[in-house]
Design a protein around this motif. Sequence first.
Motif, PDB file in Angstrom:
ATOM      1  N   ASP A 120       0.565  -0.949  -0.423  1.00  0.00           N
ATOM      2  CA  ASP A 120       0.171  -0.310   0.121  1.00  0.00           C
ATOM      3  C   ASP A 120       0.694   1.767   0.036  1.00  0.00           C
ATOM      4  N   ASP A 121       2.129   1.163   1.040  1.00  0.00           N
ATOM      5  CA  ASP A 121       2.471   2.716   1.271  1.00  0.00           C
ATOM      6  C   ASP A 121       3.133   2.635  -0.676  1.00  0.00           C
ATOM      7  N   LEU A 122       3.986   1.921  -1.551  1.00  0.00           N
ATOM      8  CA  LEU A 122       4.681   1.856  -2.639  1.00  0.00           C
ATOM      9  C   LEU A 122       4.037   2.616  -3.399  1.00  0.00           C
TER      10      LEU A 122
ATOM     11  N   ALA B 235       1.198  -1.199 -12.625  1.00  0.00           N
ATOM     12  CA  ALA B 235       2.343  -2.698 -13.376  1.00  0.00           C
ATOM     13  C   ALA B 235       2.069  -3.362 -11.966  1.00  0.00           C
ATOM     14  N   VAL B 236       2.339  -2.517 -10.543  1.00  0.00           N
ATOM     15  CA  VAL B 236       2.755  -3.336  -9.619  1.00  0.00           C
ATOM     16  C   VAL B 236       1.401  -3.312  -8.887  1.00  0.00           C
ATOM     17  N   ARG B 237       0.123  -2.684  -9.043  1.00  0.00           N
ATOM     18  CA  ARG B 237      -1.505  -3.545  -9.102  1.00  0.00           C
ATOM     19  C   ARG B 237      -1.494  -4.962  -9.971  1.00  0.00           C
ATOM     20  N   ALA B 238      -0.712  -4.801 -11.051  1.00  0.00           N
ATOM     21  CA  ALA B 238      -1.183  -6.610 -11.705  1.00  0.00           C
ATOM     22  C   ALA B 238       0.156  -7.744 -11.148  1.00  0.00           C
ATOM     23  N   THR B 239       0.549  -7.015  -9.773  1.00  0.00           N
ATOM     24  CA  THR B 239       1.058  -8.426  -9.743  1.00  0.00           C
ATOM     25  C   THR B 239       0.728  -8.816  -8.287  1.00  0.00           C
ATOM     26  N   ASN B 240      -0.979  -8.643  -8.141  1.00  0.00           N
ATOM     27  CA  ASN B 240      -1.552  -8.924  -7.026  1.00  0.00           C
ATOM     28  C   ASN B 240      -2.288  -9.836  -7.911  1.00  0.00           C
ATOM     29  N   MET B 241      -2.845 -10.713  -6.373  1.00  0.00           N
ATOM     30  CA  MET B 241      -3.309 -12.211  -7.027  1.00  0.00           C
ATOM     31  C   MET B 241      -4.423 -12.173  -7.408  1.00  0.00           C
ATOM     32  N   PRO B 242      -5.568 -12.415  -8.702  1.00  0.00           N
ATOM     33  CA  PRO B 242      -6.774 -12.191  -8.453  1.00  0.00           C
ATOM     34  C   PRO B 242      -7.812 -12.679  -7.341  1.00  0.00           C
ATOM     35  N   ALA B 243      -8.652 -12.153  -7.490  1.00  0.00           N
ATOM     36  CA  ALA B 243      -9.262 -12.224  -5.939  1.00  0.00           C
ATOM     37  C   ALA B 243     -10.340 -13.641  -5.672  1.00  0.00           C
ATOM     38  N   ASP B 244     -10.166 -14.354  -7.049  1.00  0.00           N
ATOM     39  CA  ASP B 244     -10.067 -16.130  -6.872  1.00  0.00           C
ATOM     40  C   ASP B 244      -9.493 -16.835  -6.312  1.00  0.00           C
ATOM     41  N   VAL B 245      -8.343 -16.067  -6.962  1.00  0.00           N
ATOM     42  CA  VAL B 245      -7.502 -16.957  -6.685  1.00  0.00           C
ATOM     43  C   VAL B 245      -6.210 -17.153  -5.450  1.00  0.00           C
ATOM     44  N   GLU B 246      -6.207 -18.600  -4.410  1.00  0.00           N
ATOM     45  CA  GLU B 246      -5.174 -18.407  -3.263  1.00  0.00           C
ATOM     46  C   GLU B 246      -3.726 -18.748  -3.133  1.00  0.00           C
ATOM     47  N   LEU B 247      -3.073 -17.527  -2.971  1.00  0.00           N
ATOM     48  CA  LEU B 247      -1.972 -17.965  -2.770  1.00  0.00           C
ATOM     49  C   LEU B 247      -1.599 -18.727  -1.253  1.00  0.00           C
ATOM     50  N   VAL B 248      -0.596 -20.451  -1.265  1.00  0.00           N
ATOM     51  CA  VAL B 248      -0.916 -21.003   0.051  1.00  0.00           C
ATOM     52  C   VAL B 248       1.196 -20.698   0.230  1.00  0.00           C
TER      53      VAL B 248
END
Length: 281
Positions: A72-74, A89-102
């Motif tokens: 968020d700070d960046l 470009a930075v936002r596009a590195t976020n995981m889509p809401a329906d994808v889980e990262l474990v």
Amino acid sequence: MAGLKTVIFPVAGMGTRMLPATKVTPKELLPVYDTPLLQFAVREALDAGATRLVMVSHPSKTAIEDYFGPCDDLLAELQSKQKDALVRAVRATNMPADVELVFVMQHEQKGLGHAVLCGSDAVLDGPVGVILPDDLILGAPALAEMADAFDERTMGSLVAAQRVPRDKVSSYGVFDCADGDATVLPAKGFVEKPAPRDAPSNLAAVGRYVLSPAIFDALRATGEGAGGEIQLTDAIAALGRVHAYRFSGTRYDCGDKDGLVRATLAVQEQRGRAHLSVAAE
Ligand code: UTP
């Protein structure tokens, strides 16, 4: 279409071939032009339809978790300076809401097979994809092609394959396959790092796999193989019904310094003057 829900990313290795670059920075976060290797791998898993991404990492590689953490700070800083392209470009590195990262930890680096087994409790039902991020495949998304081609009724595994010079086979898993140009080739066997004179062919495995969930039992039953490690190749061979998949993209071995340079030049050319990150494409 196999309906690939889970992709495992073994990212716990030491990356010794890239030292000193990997002394502090995990190999998987080394940049290819402007984008970490791992980001390309995540993109490829999403293109294949995965909704659960399992990173099998090592406690020393906290930068990988940080990379996918909040920023968020960046973003606020970039926004305040109206750097809109960078915000995208930075936002596009976020995981889509329906994808889980474990994240799962592999505390001891006991080999690729062991790393995949470490991910076993985190997988969803159905076939499982595996991506080795240091094998970068540009062009057509390889794992999506393979998920389409995987047939659970007839295949134990589908493994990305390419021909390599005979004197290089001892760096790879090698298929015992008849010659041919078919995209999917059934293999009679699959051996890890054979000596060139013993290799059944020069068709070598690269880092993309679609595996029947039965692979986990096969891995549990697999002892230490070449190099004292638990080899994924041995478990795939034991499971049987091995198939090689001749993918249509171009592969770069980014676990190797020269391979990483070649990949960087290829991505630079691909980007042209657009300066888009892979995630933003
Ligand atoms: P490599 O064979 O390239 O090993 O692993 P490495 O440790 O990363 O690199 P070098 O050989 O020391 O330079 C292929 C993939 O498997 C993962 C690595 O992180 C890499 O993505 N791996 C390997 C694990 O997750 N655990 C292991 O025990 C071994």
